[in-house]
Design an enzyme around this catalytic site. Sequence first.
Site, PDB file in Angstrom:
ATOM      1  N   LYS A  52       0.811  -1.227   0.000  1.00 17.89           N
ATOM      2  CA  LYS A  52       0.000   0.000   0.000  1.00 17.89           C
ATOM      3  C   LYS A  52       0.846   1.280   0.000  1.00 17.89           C
ATOM      4  O   LYS A  52       0.419   2.300  -0.547  1.00 17.89           O
ATOM      5  CB  LYS A  52      -0.971   0.009   1.185  1.00 17.89           C
ATOM      6  CG  LYS A  52      -2.058  -1.065   1.070  1.00 17.89           C
ATOM      7  CD  LYS A  52      -3.073  -0.944   2.191  1.00 17.89           C
ATOM      8  CE  LYS A  52      -4.005  -2.135   2.193  1.00 17.89           C
ATOM      9  NZ  LYS A  52      -5.095  -2.006   3.177  1.00 17.89           N
ATOM     10  N   ASP A  98     -10.213   2.260   2.657  1.00 14.04           N
ATOM     11  CA  ASP A  98     -10.346   1.429   3.866  1.00 14.04           C
ATOM     12  C   ASP A  98     -11.170   2.127   4.951  1.00 14.04           C
ATOM     13  O   ASP A  98     -12.120   1.569   5.484  1.00 14.04           O
ATOM     14  CB  ASP A  98      -8.960   1.065   4.423  1.00 14.04           C
ATOM     15  CG  ASP A  98      -8.240   0.061   3.532  1.00 14.04           C
ATOM     16  OD1 ASP A  98      -8.908  -0.756   2.885  1.00 14.04           O
ATOM     17  OD2 ASP A  98      -6.996   0.107   3.489  1.00 14.04           O
ATOM     18  N   THR A 100       1.165  -1.012  23.016  1.00 16.83           N
ATOM     19  CA  THR A 100       2.352  -0.177  22.840  1.00 16.83           C
ATOM     20  C   THR A 100       1.880   1.272  22.726  1.00 16.83           C
ATOM     21  O   THR A 100       1.416   1.713  21.665  1.00 16.83           O
ATOM     22  CB  THR A 100       3.106  -0.594  21.558  1.00 16.83           C
ATOM     23  OG1 THR A 100       3.227  -2.016  21.548  1.00 16.83           O
ATOM     24  CG2 THR A 100       4.468   0.056  21.460  1.00 16.83           C
TER      25      THR A 100
HETATM   26  P1  ATR Z   1      -0.286  -3.926  11.941  1.00 11.06           P
HETATM   27  O1  ATR Z   1      -1.743  -3.657  11.616  1.00 11.06           O
HETATM   28  O2  ATR Z   1       0.500  -2.674  12.029  1.00 11.06           O
HETATM   29  O3  ATR Z   1       0.340  -4.989  11.103  1.00 11.06           O
HETATM   30  P2  ATR Z   1      -0.580  -5.926  13.982  1.00 11.06           P
HETATM   31  O4  ATR Z   1       0.704  -6.544  14.405  1.00 11.06           O
HETATM   32  O5  ATR Z   1      -1.494  -6.688  13.107  1.00 11.06           O
HETATM   33  O6  ATR Z   1      -0.272  -4.469  13.425  1.00 11.06           O
HETATM   34  O7  ATR Z   1      -1.371  -5.562  15.317  1.00 11.06           O
HETATM   35  C1  ATR Z   1      -2.562  -4.870  15.257  1.00 11.06           C
HETATM   36  C2  ATR Z   1      -2.929  -4.410  16.648  1.00 11.06           C
HETATM   37  O8  ATR Z   1      -3.183  -5.540  17.499  1.00 11.06           O
HETATM   38  C3  ATR Z   1      -1.839  -3.591  17.343  1.00 11.06           C
HETATM   39  O9  ATR Z   1      -2.483  -2.529  17.991  1.00 11.06           O
HETATM   40  C4  ATR Z   1      -1.258  -4.566  18.334  1.00 11.06           C
HETATM   41  O10 ATR Z   1      -0.737  -3.968  19.504  1.00 11.06           O
HETATM   42  P3  ATR Z   1       0.806  -3.452  19.533  1.00 11.06           P
HETATM   43  O11 ATR Z   1       0.844  -2.219  18.703  1.00 11.06           O
HETATM   44  O12 ATR Z   1       1.081  -3.197  20.955  1.00 11.06           O
HETATM   45  O13 ATR Z   1       1.619  -4.580  18.938  1.00 11.06           O
HETATM   46  C5  ATR Z   1      -2.486  -5.355  18.717  1.00 11.06           C
HETATM   47  N1  ATR Z   1      -2.128  -6.630  19.339  1.00 11.06           N
HETATM   48  C6  ATR Z   1      -1.634  -7.723  18.736  1.00 11.06           C
HETATM   49  N2  ATR Z   1      -1.429  -8.690  19.650  1.00 11.06           N
HETATM   50  C7  ATR Z   1      -1.798  -8.188  20.853  1.00 11.06           C
HETATM   51  C8  ATR Z   1      -1.835  -8.699  22.210  1.00 11.06           C
HETATM   52  N3  ATR Z   1      -1.441  -9.944  22.499  1.00 11.06           N
HETATM   53  N4  ATR Z   1      -2.282  -7.880  23.182  1.00 11.06           N
HETATM   54  C9  ATR Z   1      -2.685  -6.623  22.913  1.00 11.06           C
HETATM   55  N5  ATR Z   1      -2.678  -6.094  21.673  1.00 11.06           N
HETATM   56  C10 ATR Z   1      -2.242  -6.859  20.661  1.00 11.06           C
END
Ligand code: ATR
Length: 299
Positions: free
Chosen positions: A68, A109, A160
């Site tokens: 993207k 989106d 995070t």
């Molecule tokens: P992206 O969309 O950037 O690829 P992703 O890894 O798919 O990101 O994660 C999407 C969201 O799910 C993020 O907000 C992630 O939290 P972090 O930014 O702290 O990584 C959240 N997420 C994934 N696993 C998690 C968990 N075990 N507990 C809490 N949040 C989680």
Amino acid sequence: MSESPALLAVFGNPIAHSLSPLIHQFFAQQEGRSIIYEKRLVEGAFADCVREFFAQGGVGCNVTVPCKVEAFNFATAKTERARVAQAVNTLSVRHDADGSLSYKGDNTDGFGLLTDLIRLKCPLASARVLIIGAGGATRGIVPSLQFLGSIHNLTIVNRTLAKAEEIVAYIQDFYAANHFSRMLMPMRACDYATLEAQKVTPDTYFDVIINATSLSMREELPPVKDEYYKRARFAYDLFYTPQGKTVFTEHAKSLGIANSYDGLGMLVGQAALAYEQWFGVRPEMEPTIEYMRQVLAQR
Ligand code: ATR
């Protein structure tokens, strides 16, 4: 309507799982239009793949992970919603007077979500909205909520914290640079511990809770306390299942939010807006969602 089928495609890696061809074929069928919609795996440079596609007569394409941002850089003109997302999921070709091709990049989106929330009669006017998660999905949807202009306030909670803060700061900077910042909805970023510690009062509750984490995929719930759900009126999970139920929507329902929905409508909504970019017609959502639930159930 043209005689020969319009050539469309979705680009990404991986791409085999993409539902876009089925959704767009269904849209086209509804309209009586003939299309060819291909899945194209991007292994080399995205720009080369997509240029080849347009040279073959492609009229438009969708772009998915991880291309993207490359699509954003490829586009020669961009909609505002693509500029704010800094990502493009829809490209359309323009044949210029001098015979050259130019490429319009859009990002559907966030407005796909908005279209679905409106379809579901989500009480967004003056709403206090909580988005759980701060990944790519959240970055895509926050600008559409800002565009709506009627949100009371938005909280983004994330494991995070820095990622949630970064999205808030980015949106604030973008609108300060491009618009009157007084039009910006109040936004804040926090971590789960802050939400947990906060008492749920008439000033701190949420009307709408949106799960934009990847947790439902693993049948896990985000660590948000029950009191928030008990005060809310609408819950939405970006994750979807054939039956329309996720661990998050069922949890929300068990705590009294009858209006709890999965994200299949957002997927169909973003596709409908892409289709509109290419053909100037907005397909109907409901029959497509129903059709896609049947397709998913058979997989
Ligand atoms: P992206 O969309 O950037 O690829 P992703 O890894 O798919 O990101 O994660 C999407 C969201 O799910 C993020 O907000 C992630 O939290 P972090 O930014 O702290 O990584 C959240 N997420 C994934 N696993 C998690 C968990 N075990 N507990 C809490 N949040 C989680």
